[in-house]
Design a protein around this motif. Structure first.
Motif, PDB file in Angstrom:
ATOM      1  N   GLU A   1       0.807  -1.218   0.000  1.00 10.26           N
ATOM      2  CA  GLU A   1       0.000   0.000   0.000  1.00 10.26           C
ATOM      3  C   GLU A   1       0.844   1.275   0.000  1.00 10.26           C
ATOM      4  O   GLU A   1       0.414   2.316  -0.471  1.00 10.26           O
ATOM      5  CB  GLU A   1      -0.940   0.018   1.223  1.00 10.26           C
ATOM      6  CG  GLU A   1      -2.127  -0.929   1.121  1.00 10.26           C
ATOM      7  CD  GLU A   1      -1.754  -2.351   1.541  1.00 10.26           C
ATOM      8  OE1 GLU A   1      -0.571  -2.571   1.886  1.00 10.26           O
ATOM      9  OE2 GLU A   1      -2.634  -3.230   1.507  1.00 10.26           O
ATOM     10  N   LYS A   2       2.084   1.188   0.556  1.00  7.24           N
ATOM     11  CA  LYS A   2       2.922   2.370   0.604  1.00  7.24           C
ATOM     12  C   LYS A   2       3.488   2.722  -0.769  1.00  7.24           C
ATOM     13  O   LYS A   2       3.863   3.862  -1.010  1.00  7.24           O
ATOM     14  CB  LYS A   2       4.081   2.161   1.587  1.00  7.24           C
ATOM     15  CG  LYS A   2       3.645   2.050   3.040  1.00  7.24           C
ATOM     16  CD  LYS A   2       4.861   1.925   3.942  1.00  7.24           C
ATOM     17  CE  LYS A   2       4.438   1.828   5.400  1.00  7.24           C
ATOM     18  NZ  LYS A   2       5.613   1.704   6.298  1.00  7.24           N
ATOM     19  N   ALA A   3       3.581   1.752  -1.658  1.00  8.89           N
ATOM     20  CA  ALA A   3       4.205   1.995  -2.954  1.00  8.89           C
ATOM     21  C   ALA A   3       3.209   2.069  -4.105  1.00  8.89           C
ATOM     22  O   ALA A   3       3.568   2.440  -5.200  1.00  8.89           O
ATOM     23  CB  ALA A   3       5.229   0.887  -3.247  1.00  8.89           C
ATOM     24  N   SER A   4       1.962   1.691  -3.869  1.00 11.54           N
ATOM     25  CA  SER A   4       0.982   1.665  -4.940  1.00 11.54           C
ATOM     26  C   SER A   4      -0.032   2.783  -4.770  1.00 11.54           C
ATOM     27  O   SER A   4      -0.351   3.176  -3.647  1.00 11.54           O
ATOM     28  CB  SER A   4       0.252   0.312  -4.960  1.00 11.54           C
ATOM     29  OG  SER A   4      -0.478   0.133  -3.769  1.00 11.54           O
ATOM     30  N   GLU A   5      -0.515   3.279  -5.896  1.00 13.34           N
ATOM     31  CA  GLU A   5      -1.559   4.287  -5.881  1.00 13.34           C
ATOM     32  C   GLU A   5      -2.883   3.616  -6.207  1.00 13.34           C
ATOM     33  O   GLU A   5      -3.012   2.920  -7.201  1.00 13.34           O
ATOM     34  CB  GLU A   5      -1.252   5.401  -6.882  1.00 13.34           C
ATOM     35  CG  GLU A   5      -0.063   6.250  -6.483  1.00 13.34           C
ATOM     36  CD  GLU A   5       0.080   7.479  -7.358  1.00 13.34           C
ATOM     37  OE1 GLU A   5      -0.746   7.622  -8.284  1.00 13.34           O
ATOM     38  OE2 GLU A   5       0.989   8.280  -7.120  1.00 13.34           O
ATOM     39  N   ALA A   6      -3.861   3.815  -5.358  1.00 14.92           N
ATOM     40  CA  ALA A   6      -5.162   3.196  -5.541  1.00 14.92           C
ATOM     41  C   ALA A   6      -6.215   4.129  -4.955  1.00 14.92           C
ATOM     42  O   ALA A   6      -5.899   5.204  -4.434  1.00 14.92           O
ATOM     43  CB  ALA A   6      -5.206   1.822  -4.863  1.00 14.92           C
ATOM     44  N   THR A   7      -7.454   3.720  -5.063  1.00 22.37           N
ATOM     45  CA  THR A   7      -8.544   4.462  -4.452  1.00 22.37           C
ATOM     46  C   THR A   7      -8.901   3.784  -3.129  1.00 22.37           C
ATOM     47  O   THR A   7      -9.179   2.585  -3.100  1.00 22.37           O
ATOM     48  CB  THR A   7      -9.775   4.496  -5.362  1.00 22.37           C
ATOM     49  OG1 THR A   7      -9.404   5.074  -6.617  1.00 22.37           O
ATOM     50  CG2 THR A   7     -10.876   5.340  -4.736  1.00 22.37           C
ATOM     51  N   TYR A   8      -8.874   4.546  -2.047  1.00 23.31           N
ATOM     52  CA  TYR A   8      -9.122   3.993  -0.719  1.00 23.31           C
ATOM     53  C   TYR A   8     -10.431   4.554  -0.164  1.00 23.31           C
ATOM     54  O   TYR A   8     -10.768   5.724  -0.385  1.00 23.31           O
ATOM     55  CB  TYR A   8      -7.970   4.322   0.225  1.00 23.31           C
ATOM     56  CG  TYR A   8      -6.697   3.583  -0.137  1.00 23.31           C
ATOM     57  CD1 TYR A   8      -6.396   2.362   0.440  1.00 23.31           C
ATOM     58  CD2 TYR A   8      -5.810   4.116  -1.072  1.00 23.31           C
ATOM     59  CE1 TYR A   8      -5.237   1.678   0.102  1.00 23.31           C
ATOM     60  CE2 TYR A   8      -4.659   3.433  -1.409  1.00 23.31           C
ATOM     61  CZ  TYR A   8      -4.376   2.222  -0.821  1.00 23.31           C
ATOM     62  OH  TYR A   8      -3.237   1.538  -1.164  1.00 23.31           O
ATOM     63  N   TYR A   9     -11.149   3.688   0.549  1.00 20.22           N
ATOM     64  CA  TYR A   9     -12.432   4.052   1.134  1.00 20.22           C
ATOM     65  C   TYR A   9     -12.400   3.748   2.632  1.00 20.22           C
ATOM     66  O   TYR A   9     -11.948   2.678   3.039  1.00 20.22           O
ATOM     67  CB  TYR A   9     -13.579   3.258   0.490  1.00 20.22           C
ATOM     68  CG  TYR A   9     -13.624   3.343  -1.022  1.00 20.22           C
ATOM     69  CD1 TYR A   9     -14.333   4.364  -1.656  1.00 20.22           C
ATOM     70  CD2 TYR A   9     -12.964   2.404  -1.808  1.00 20.22           C
ATOM     71  CE1 TYR A   9     -14.379   4.432  -3.031  1.00 20.22           C
ATOM     72  CE2 TYR A   9     -13.006   2.472  -3.191  1.00 20.22           C
ATOM     73  CZ  TYR A   9     -13.720   3.488  -3.785  1.00 20.22           C
ATOM     74  OH  TYR A   9     -13.753   3.569  -5.164  1.00 20.22           O
ATOM     75  N   VAL A  10     -12.899   4.691   3.421  1.00 23.83           N
ATOM     76  CA  VAL A  10     -13.089   4.477   4.846  1.00 23.83           C
ATOM     77  C   VAL A  10     -14.593   4.455   5.097  1.00 23.83           C
ATOM     78  O   VAL A  10     -15.305   5.399   4.712  1.00 23.83           O
ATOM     79  CB  VAL A  10     -12.416   5.579   5.688  1.00 23.83           C
ATOM     80  CG1 VAL A  10     -12.665   5.341   7.168  1.00 23.83           C
ATOM     81  CG2 VAL A  10     -10.920   5.610   5.398  1.00 23.83           C
ATOM     82  N   LYS A  11     -15.068   3.385   5.717  1.00 27.61           N
ATOM     83  CA  LYS A  11     -16.511   3.192   5.878  1.00 27.61           C
ATOM     84  C   LYS A  11     -16.880   3.114   7.356  1.00 27.61           C
ATOM     85  O   LYS A  11     -16.220   2.413   8.127  1.00 27.61           O
ATOM     86  CB  LYS A  11     -16.963   1.915   5.159  1.00 27.61           C
ATOM     87  CG  LYS A  11     -16.686   1.926   3.661  1.00 27.61           C
ATOM     88  CD  LYS A  11     -17.190   0.655   2.980  1.00 27.61           C
ATOM     89  CE  LYS A  11     -16.963   0.694   1.491  1.00 27.61           C
ATOM     90  NZ  LYS A  11     -17.477  -0.531   0.816  1.00 27.61           N
ATOM     91  N   LEU A  12     -17.963   3.817   7.695  1.00 26.31           N
ATOM     92  CA  LEU A  12     -18.503   3.789   9.054  1.00 26.31           C
ATOM     93  C   LEU A  12     -19.972   3.423   8.993  1.00 26.31           C
ATOM     94  O   LEU A  12     -20.740   4.015   8.216  1.00 26.31           O
ATOM     95  CB  LEU A  12     -18.358   5.159   9.725  1.00 26.31           C
ATOM     96  CG  LEU A  12     -16.966   5.725  10.002  1.00 26.31           C
ATOM     97  CD1 LEU A  12     -17.096   7.070  10.701  1.00 26.31           C
ATOM     98  CD2 LEU A  12     -16.165   4.760  10.850  1.00 26.31           C
ATOM     99  N   ALA A  13     -20.377   2.457   9.802  1.00 18.38           N
ATOM    100  CA  ALA A  13     -21.797   2.163   9.995  1.00 18.38           C
ATOM    101  C   ALA A  13     -22.222   2.867  11.276  1.00 18.38           C
ATOM    102  O   ALA A  13     -21.718   2.550  12.362  1.00 18.38           O
ATOM    103  CB  ALA A  13     -22.035   0.657  10.094  1.00 18.38           C
ATOM    104  N   VAL A  14     -23.121   3.838  11.152  1.00 21.92           N
ATOM    105  CA  VAL A  14     -23.460   4.697  12.292  1.00 21.92           C
ATOM    106  C   VAL A  14     -24.972   4.753  12.457  1.00 21.92           C
ATOM    107  O   VAL A  14     -25.738   4.446  11.538  1.00 21.92           O
ATOM    108  CB  VAL A  14     -22.898   6.121  12.089  1.00 21.92           C
ATOM    109  CG1 VAL A  14     -21.389   6.070  11.874  1.00 21.92           C
ATOM    110  CG2 VAL A  14     -23.574   6.812  10.907  1.00 21.92           C
ATOM    111  N   SER A  15     -25.395   5.188  13.639  1.00 21.21           N
ATOM    112  CA  SER A  15     -26.814   5.394  13.892  1.00 21.21           C
ATOM    113  C   SER A  15     -27.267   6.683  13.219  1.00 21.21           C
ATOM    114  O   SER A  15     -26.460   7.583  12.929  1.00 21.21           O
ATOM    115  CB  SER A  15     -27.082   5.463  15.396  1.00 21.21           C
ATOM    116  OG  SER A  15     -26.379   6.559  15.963  1.00 21.21           O
ATOM    117  N   THR A  16     -28.559   6.789  12.990  1.00 21.99           N
ATOM    118  CA  THR A  16     -29.095   7.965  12.302  1.00 21.99           C
ATOM    119  C   THR A  16     -28.838   9.242  13.100  1.00 21.99           C
ATOM    120  O   THR A  16     -28.495  10.284  12.537  1.00 21.99           O
ATOM    121  CB  THR A  16     -30.603   7.789  12.063  1.00 21.99           C
ATOM    122  OG1 THR A  16     -30.828   6.566  11.350  1.00 21.99           O
ATOM    123  CG2 THR A  16     -31.171   8.945  11.263  1.00 21.99           C
TER     124      THR A  16
END
Length: 238
Positions: A149-164
């Motif tokens: 991951e330190k040497a490659s370029e990609a699209t990263y997603y951070v996901k949170l499941a949260v209450s309304t």
């Protein structure tokens, strides 16, 4: 009949040599594709090579090198439409790109043969077949290398499941914590999951990341009130 007055044996033999060369060389390329059971196999590659040779040869006889150059430009664009027909997208996977590129190369081989450049057409055929065969072990070896991951370029997603109820606050916190870790956010989306929770998806600007840094952000968010779970993932399909 105009055919009788315009027919010249030398020109006819020249055309036969061009078409026969395109047929043989297209067969060599197509045989490898047919052996690997690709969408565009033996007959398709032969027809592309012979067709390109026929158009270029016709232009050569009617208008010389200038006409051949114009026809070659149309052959290139026309093969683009044919290649698009073998490219298929299945979810995140795109299939058929190599087959389309091979058809494009077969057209180049046929164009060389039609322009009476048989030696160049034969040399190009060798390179096309080598690209589809000799480079295969290299591709397999590269694919077996673990992703860094330190040497490659990609699209990263951070996901949170949260209450309304916690959605507005956690959405702001997610962006703030990512930017504090020097990971700028390109987009934030909210997706309904079908229950009382919503999923916040933060798309990072395409870059290389340190997995430990993202893990630290995710762990921190996991302990926030209203968060059901937090995770991150990457996509290198593009």
């Amino acid at each position: 009949m105009r055919f009788i007055t315009t027919f010249q044996l030398a020109d006819f033999i020249d055309t036969l040599v061009s078409l026969f060369s395109a047929f043989v060389l297209g067969t060599l390329i197509g045989a490898e594709r047919q052996y690997r059971q690709r969408t565009a196999g033996l007959r398709t590659n032969v027809l592309v090579a012979v067709g390109a040779a026929a158009f270029v040869d016709l232009a050569m006889h009617l208008d010389g090198a200038g006409g051949a150059v114009r026809v070659i430009s149309y052959v290139v664009s026309g093969i683009g439409f044919l290649g698009a027909g073998v490219i298929m997208k299945q979810g995140m996977d795109v299939r058929g790109l190599n087959t389309a590129a091979t058809l494009w190369a077969s057209a180049a081989v046929g164009s060389c043969a039609g322009a009476d450049m048989v030696a160049q057409a034969a040399a190009l055929t060798v390179f096309v077949i080598a690209g589809n065969t000799l480079l295969r072990p290299v591709v397999n070896a590269i694919n077996r290398i673990p992703l860094n991951e330190k040497a490659s370029e990609a699209t990263y997603y951070v996901k949170l499941a949260v209450s309304t109820e916690a959605l507005p606050v956690l959405r702001d916190q997610l962006v703030e914590k990512l930017e504090a870790a020097n990971y700028p956010v390109a987009d934030v989306a909210v997706v309904e999951t079908g229950d009382e929770f919503l999923e916040i998806i933060a798309t990072l600007v395409s870059t290389a990341v340190d997995p430990n840094e993202l893990n630290a952000v995710v762990v921190d968010l996991q302990h926030q009130a209203g968060v059901r779970h937090a995770t991150w993932e990457s996509n290198t399909a593009d």
